[in-house]
Design a protein around this motif. Structure first.
Motif, PDB file in Angstrom:
ATOM      1  N   ALA A 177      -5.721 -10.157  -4.205  1.00 21.65           N
ATOM      2  CA  ALA A 177      -4.309 -10.466  -4.477  1.00 21.65           C
ATOM      3  C   ALA A 177      -3.643 -10.999  -3.205  1.00 21.65           C
ATOM      4  CB  ALA A 177      -3.590  -9.220  -4.962  1.00 21.65           C
ATOM      5  N   TYR A 178      -4.333 -10.813  -2.065  1.00 24.43           N
ATOM      6  CA  TYR A 178      -3.846 -11.280  -0.759  1.00 24.43           C
ATOM      7  C   TYR A 178      -2.532 -10.644  -0.335  1.00 24.43           C
ATOM      8  CZ  TYR A 178      -7.399 -14.607  -2.102  1.00 24.43           C
ATOM      9  OH  TYR A 178      -8.580 -15.157  -2.544  1.00 24.43           O
ATOM     10  N   SER A 179      -2.180  -9.540  -0.967  1.00 22.20           N
ATOM     11  CA  SER A 179      -1.049  -8.760  -0.455  1.00 22.20           C
ATOM     12  C   SER A 179      -1.673  -7.811   0.562  1.00 22.20           C
ATOM     13  CB  SER A 179      -0.413  -7.957  -1.575  1.00 22.20           C
ATOM     14  OG  SER A 179      -1.381  -7.076  -2.105  1.00 22.20           O
ATOM     15  N   PHE A 180      -0.981  -7.505   1.617  1.00 19.45           N
ATOM     16  CA  PHE A 180      -1.631  -6.646   2.601  1.00 19.45           C
ATOM     17  C   PHE A 180      -0.645  -5.670   3.224  1.00 19.45           C
ATOM     18  CE2 PHE A 180       0.210  -8.672   6.286  1.00 19.45           C
ATOM     19  CZ  PHE A 180       0.439  -9.976   5.870  1.00 19.45           C
ATOM     20  N   VAL A 233     -13.574 -12.382   3.892  1.00 20.32           N
ATOM     21  CA  VAL A 233     -12.829 -12.302   5.156  1.00 20.32           C
ATOM     22  C   VAL A 233     -12.458 -10.834   5.388  1.00 20.32           C
ATOM     23  CG1 VAL A 233     -10.809 -13.090   6.436  1.00 20.32           C
ATOM     24  CG2 VAL A 233     -11.875 -14.605   4.742  1.00 20.32           C
ATOM     25  N   ALA A 234     -12.851 -10.289   6.538  1.00 21.07           N
ATOM     26  CA  ALA A 234     -12.553  -8.878   6.855  1.00 21.07           C
ATOM     27  C   ALA A 234     -11.616  -8.807   8.052  1.00 21.07           C
ATOM     28  CB  ALA A 234     -13.847  -8.142   7.163  1.00 21.07           C
ATOM     29  N   TYR A 235     -10.771  -7.780   8.056  1.00 21.43           N
ATOM     30  CA  TYR A 235      -9.856  -7.605   9.198  1.00 21.43           C
ATOM     31  C   TYR A 235      -9.644  -6.130   9.438  1.00 21.43           C
ATOM     32  CZ  TYR A 235      -6.298  -6.330   5.766  1.00 21.43           C
ATOM     33  OH  TYR A 235      -5.608  -5.692   4.769  1.00 21.43           O
ATOM     34  N   THR A 236      -9.192  -5.787  10.642  1.00 17.70           N
ATOM     35  CA  THR A 236      -8.889  -4.396  10.972  1.00 17.70           C
ATOM     36  C   THR A 236      -7.551  -4.016  10.348  1.00 17.70           C
ATOM     37  OG1 THR A 236     -10.039  -4.674  13.064  1.00 17.70           O
ATOM     38  CG2 THR A 236      -8.608  -2.746  12.855  1.00 17.70           C
ATOM     39  N   ARG A 237      -7.609  -3.037   9.438  1.00 19.67           N
ATOM     40  CA  ARG A 237      -6.375  -2.629   8.738  1.00 19.67           C
ATOM     41  C   ARG A 237      -5.664  -1.496   9.493  1.00 19.67           C
ATOM     42  NH1 ARG A 237      -6.479  -0.001   2.762  1.00 19.67           N
ATOM     43  NH2 ARG A 237      -4.270  -0.205   2.243  1.00 19.67           N
ATOM     44  N   GLY A 238      -6.382  -0.793  10.343  1.00 20.11           N
ATOM     45  CA  GLY A 238      -5.809   0.287  11.137  1.00 20.11           C
ATOM     46  C   GLY A 238      -6.931   1.141  11.663  1.00 20.11           C
ATOM     47  N   GLY A 286      -2.428 -10.690   8.469  1.00 16.18           N
ATOM     48  CA  GLY A 286      -1.774 -11.885   7.930  1.00 16.18           C
ATOM     49  C   GLY A 286      -2.697 -13.091   7.965  1.00 16.18           C
ATOM     50  N   VAL A 287      -3.355 -13.270   9.096  1.00 15.55           N
ATOM     51  CA  VAL A 287      -4.255 -14.427   9.246  1.00 15.55           C
ATOM     52  C   VAL A 287      -5.442 -14.297   8.287  1.00 15.55           C
ATOM     53  CG1 VAL A 287      -5.880 -15.541  10.837  1.00 15.55           C
ATOM     54  CG2 VAL A 287      -3.558 -14.990  11.595  1.00 15.55           C
ATOM     55  N   ALA A 288      -5.994 -13.081   8.179  1.00 15.49           N
ATOM     56  CA  ALA A 288      -7.155 -12.871   7.298  1.00 15.49           C
ATOM     57  C   ALA A 288      -6.779 -13.184   5.850  1.00 15.49           C
ATOM     58  CB  ALA A 288      -7.646 -11.427   7.416  1.00 15.49           C
ATOM     59  N   CYS A 289      -5.618 -12.700   5.404  1.00 12.32           N
ATOM     60  CA  CYS A 289      -5.227 -12.932   4.015  1.00 12.32           C
ATOM     61  C   CYS A 289      -4.918 -14.403   3.761  1.00 12.32           C
ATOM     62  CB  CYS A 289      -4.036 -12.045   3.646  1.00 12.32           C
ATOM     63  SG  CYS A 289      -4.552 -10.332   3.419  1.00 12.32           S
ATOM     64  N   ALA A 290      -4.300 -15.048   4.736  1.00  8.65           N
ATOM     65  CA  ALA A 290      -3.995 -16.472   4.572  1.00  8.65           C
ATOM     66  C   ALA A 290      -5.288 -17.292   4.504  1.00  8.65           C
ATOM     67  CB  ALA A 290      -3.116 -16.953   5.735  1.00  8.65           C
TER      68      ALA A 290
END
Ligand code: KG4
Ligand code: ZN
Length: 345
Positions: free
Chosen positions: A329-332, A80-85, A97-101
């Motif tokens: 670790a799903y911390s983001f 699962v990939a998401y825009t971090r910035g 949040g959604v990506a990590c969940a």
């Protein structure tokens, strides 16, 4: 390897699925987008809090939509990939949040992607993908940069704007002309009916000798010219001023891109970011590059502005290159300000 990408850095919620198996360019299986333009239009620009709330509303249905369109289930997703910035903090937090969940629920790793790396690599999804190495002209609402790109993760900044971005110059000038947000496409449309030679506007830093840009003076010049023309501008004056503004922005972008190509000796140019959708910019770059034996690559028009496909693609290409920062670790965290040059290779 199936990668789902989630983009939520500004005013577009985008989700996409790519297949990044093997070493070939990842294949886009499906993508879906919800643009918030209509919602922000009433305010003349993006309202960050409204943007975050709308991302929350849209993101899960979009995830379901891309899975259905690709005829895959979420259980088949590998990463699962998401825009971090960079982007708006609250908006980025929704995607993160959604990506990590989602990743935690699936027991799969998560990868944070740099938004500009997504833009930069987006032409790889076009019918005519580039090859490394190339010069990249990144022209979005918040950034105007020239880079040397040797491979995935190798981004050398050659020059950038010292004040406003090119997209911002389009947007702010458009606002002065009374055009709706986002101003870039509206100004470009009006410019079609105008005379680009009607008003003499500055080309800041055109002959500065370096590869930096400056667009804030242009906006002031447009304002001064608009004031001279009086409170109620005729349609002809408006169209002429739009055409003259566009010509000034495009001329600087083209000349500096050519200079970057000359300096690096590279024969390939990649144009990315929302302003890359501008027709005049494309025409002038194509013309100038053809004369010099240089190949120009663009993203597909619908992938010029923000989208999930470029985020899934960038994660896929990094994974293939063994360069993705994998988080299990799903911390983001999110990085609202994040220079591309600081991206760990
Ligand atoms: O890359 P993008 O979608 O979002 C950011 O990451 O900033 O770029 C948005 C910018 C806006 O400033 C918009 O006005 C501009 O791209 N833009 C255009 C055109 N389409 C979008 N500017 C000029 N001509 C266009 N056709
Ligand atoms: Zn963008």
């Amino acid at each position: 390897m199936l990668v789902i990408g989630i983009e939520s850095s500004c005013d577009e919620t985008g989700v996409a699925l790519v297949d990044a198996s093997g070493q070939g360019v990842p294949v886009l299986l499906s993508h879906a987008l919800h643009s918030q333009i209509d919602m922000h239009q009433a305010y003349g620009g993006v309202v960050p809090e409204l943007a975050s709330r709308d991302h929350i509303r849209r993101v899960l249905p979009l995830i379901e939509e891309v899975a259905a369109r690709a005829q895959r289930t979420l259980a088949q997703v590998d990463v699962v990939a998401y825009t971090r910035g960079p982007g708006l903090a609250g908006a980025l937090l929704v995607g993160a949040g959604v990506a990590c969940a989602l990743a935690a629920a699936l027991g799969k790793p998560v990868v944070g992607v740099h938004h500009l790396e997504g833009h930069l690599l987006s032409p790889f999804l076009s019918a005519d993908p580039p090859e490394f190495a190339f010069v990249a002209l990144l022209v979005s609402g918040g950034h105007t940069q020239l880079m040397r790109v040797d491979r995935v993760g190798s981004y050398e900044l050659l020059g950038e704007t010292i004040d406003d971005a090119a997209g911002e110059a389009f947007d702010k000038s458009a606002k002065l002309l009374g055009l709706p947000y986002p101003g870039g496409p509206a100004l470009a449309k009006l410019a079609l009916q105008g005379d680009a030679l009607a008003f003499k506007l500055p080309r800041p830093l055109l002959h500065s000798g370096d590869l930096d840009f400056s667009f804030s003076g242009l906006k002031t010049a447009v304002l001064t010219q608009a004031r001279k023309l009086g409170e109620v501008m005729s349609d002809k004056n408006k169209a002429d001023l739009a055409a003259s503004t566009q010509a000034a922005i495009v001329e600087v972008l083209v000349k500096k891109s050519l200079k970057a190509l000359e300096q690096t000796g590279l024969k390939r140019l990649v144009v990315a970011g929302g302003v890359g959708a501008n027709t005049l910019l494309r025409e002038q770059l194509n013309d100038a590059c053809q004369k010099r034996g240089i190949r120009v690559h663009y993203p597909e028009l619908h992938l010029c502005t923000d989208n999930g496909a470029m985020i899934a693609l960038a994660a896929g290409m990094r994974l293939q290159a063994g360069m993705a920062q994998i988080n299990t670790a799903y911390s983001f965290d999110v990085k609202p300000r994040w220079p591309l040059g600081l991206l760990a290779a």
